[in-house]
Write an enzyme that holds these catalytic residues in place. Sequence first.
Site, short mmCIF file in Angstrom:
data_model
loop_
_atom_site.label_atom_id
_atom_site.label_comp_id
_atom_site.label_asym_id
_atom_site.label_seq_id
_atom_site.Cartn_x
_atom_site.Cartn_y
_atom_site.Cartn_z
N HIS A 422 15.80 33.10 -34.83
CA HIS A 422 16.32 33.28 -33.48
C HIS A 422 15.54 32.45 -32.47
O HIS A 422 16.12 31.72 -31.64
CB HIS A 422 16.27 34.77 -33.10
CG HIS A 422 16.73 35.06 -31.70
ND1 HIS A 422 15.86 35.08 -30.62
CD2 HIS A 422 17.96 35.32 -31.20
CE1 HIS A 422 16.54 35.35 -29.52
NE2 HIS A 422 17.81 35.51 -29.84
N CYS A 797 29.54 22.48 -35.96
CA CYS A 797 28.84 22.93 -34.75
C CYS A 797 27.60 23.75 -35.06
O CYS A 797 27.03 24.38 -34.18
CB CYS A 797 29.77 23.71 -33.83
SG CYS A 797 30.40 25.23 -34.57
#
Length: 843
Positions: A422, A797
């Site tokens: 993260h 992406c």
Amino acid sequence: MTSAPIASAIEITPTAKISRETHGWRSKCLQRLIRMDLPVPRSFAVDCDSVRSISQGRPIPATELAEIFGGSGLVSVRPSAVSPEWGGPGTVLNVGINDALHERLTAQIGRANADGVYLSFVQSYATHIARLDPDLFTLDGPDALARALDIYRGETDEDFPQDPVKQLSEVLRSMARAWDGPTARLLRQAKGAPADAPLGLVVQEMALALGPGLCGSGTIQFIDPVTGTPRVTGRFRGQHHGQTVGSGAETLYLTQDDRGPALEDSAPEIFDELIRFGIASRERLREEMQIEFVLTGGAISVIDAVRTQRSARAGLRVAVSLARDGIIPVEEALMRVEPRALAELLHHQIDPRAPRDLIARGIDASPGAATGRIVFSASAAQAAQSRGEPCILVRRETVPEDIRGMHAAVGVLTERGGTTSHAAVIARGIGLPCIVGATGIVIDARNRTLRAGARTLSEGDEITIDGSTGEILAGAAVLLPPALDDAFTQLMDWAEDAGGLGVRANADTPEDALTARRFRAQGIGLCRTEHMFFDAERLPAMREMIFADTPEDRRLALERILPMQRADFTRLFEIMAGHPVTIRLFDPPLHEFLPSDRDGLRELAASLDLPLSDVTRRVEALTEFNPMLGMRGVRLGITVPEIYDMQARAIFEAAVEAGHKGDPVVPEIMIPLVSAMKEVELVRTRVDSVAAAVRNERRTDFTYHLGVMVETPRAALRAGDIAEHSAFLSFGTNDLTQMTYGLSRDDAGRFMGTYVNQGVFAEDPFHLLDEDGVGELVLTGVERARLHNPDITISVCGEHGGNPESIAFCDRVGIDYVSCSPFRVPVARLASAQSAIHRRRGR
């Protein structure tokens, strides 16, 4: 049966058949210098096959070696691998000196200097050729030479070899065998060379750097190695001949500055000649070179020339400068710059010339360097920002609630995580220096301390992190500003002209979009709307929606968020000024928006006016065994359709508003985590209904494109069916890699290093797209989608969209564009241009 070829050496002349592949880089470079009429001492090349023959016991014939000696009677032997980066055995100087030559040198340069030359070779020969104990030959004083010769005789039971041919033959044999040794093989493999890489050798007459007049040795280079700007630097050491230092020795810099006297002032004619050599080398060798030279009584000898060592920013400036001056083609300038190097240039960097107080290392997750005071929470980071104090957010690992703190900090350091954790992903997205997986530190959040080895740092202490190298430093370091200068702009212009894949940016905020436009992204390829819900004004409404019992109550809660989402999208559309914007509908599981600790649950209960027990039970009910594979993405959109209804309305209303103010907007709406065609049909029906309602209410027509984010293996395999109902497909390779491997990217950092080191994986698949597995799914998806819908637009992406090797793969399989973090857009643009150039060249 044919006999093995005899090892040989040829003189390097302008017309000699010398090539880099057969004789190595140094031999070829010397030939080019000779062709430029530079004063290079007579030099001989021993080709790679001959070196291999020598290592196997077939020496060069003595008659051939005898022809090499002339001039001063001394020669040097240097390695000449195919690539200079591969290194090689150390240079051996003063080969050929013996008692007779020693006497001649005594008359020419004095007894002390002659003794020094002879002694240095005896020491080198005894330790590297005869393999004697080097401690025995650590001698000094006026009788050091005599003692060294006596020690050699005592250790070997024979006099020091007086035959120059024997000396040279033994040196060649020793260097050839050293190259084939196991240690040398491992070292060059670490530098990217094959284990059986060939080696050539260069034998060169030595110019004396001792004696009367201006004598000595030096180097000169013509650019600043850190910035790449034109600047003459170097050093001349008077009366220095290798390791031998004569009387009257002094050090001169090349140009006058505050360090001391300069060769430019004491010998301007020699300085001017060296400048001429540098200009000629740049034009003929098509590179910025460092020249090694010797002065003998004021006469220059050019001994060698090597590519000037340089930083990434200097390398870019040099490539652009050479192309602007017409010395190399523009395509070559583009190919000379390593795409990854651009990532460093977009951020502050630690000045390599400054000292570093290293305390720990981690994984270099997001490039750039930053100095700030340690804080251990997002709230502390925001408080520091409000005081105008730069801070480094230090966490065991970050969670979605830390995003506000990351935006407030100048850098992030985590004890756990990998390159796709993260913290790493968010930091790269917002251009924040970040180090993760710093296993050498221990964080004590309760006492607000960080321990690194024997050091303990407290909150408020200053540290510097280098996200380009993974180094954690104590205190403040000297930082260089970003290198977004005219050379960078020029390179990006050339990259755009070179063609290749389209490059868009992953952008969630106006700041991201502005950065994307600054780096000339061709649109937004991924806008993750969930990040917008963590805002302090929106989170209460989001939590109220989660706790609502009926669809109507959910709509009422979401209506509070609608104007904020509409404003977000309007601003993005305005910034992108007609460029495409792909908005991913809500993706994460709902539990991410709820607190997990007791204090947070109490606050939530108070804000909702509900008993704590009810809130606790609801939070527990939403908890999933594996939330990343549970009710998220399109599954949430189908079961709680009010979220997607609200988002679709916000997108369409924003498109209408932005279109009235500027360029027409055609929004692209992307459905996440699809695995079945029916999911697309259900969402499309509701989105079309919202679009019709907005058209009627606003009395304005507009168009939009609906597409799918391919993140599950099933979606890739069923891409043909899905493509029939989609205007575009975008491969989300982060989740596609997780699901293909059954591997959590947040946890993989704990063992990925071991897996890569032991060859289980060639590379971290979250860093470099796995072409054999995940890539096979992408290729299958592309082929099946285009078979059913030839006009469909296909993109990537995920994080791999900013990886140069992965971009080359995308180009090969027919991807239309890639989308990556805004600060990786220049990297992707250059990598895309290089891939296009490779394709045109047929590679």
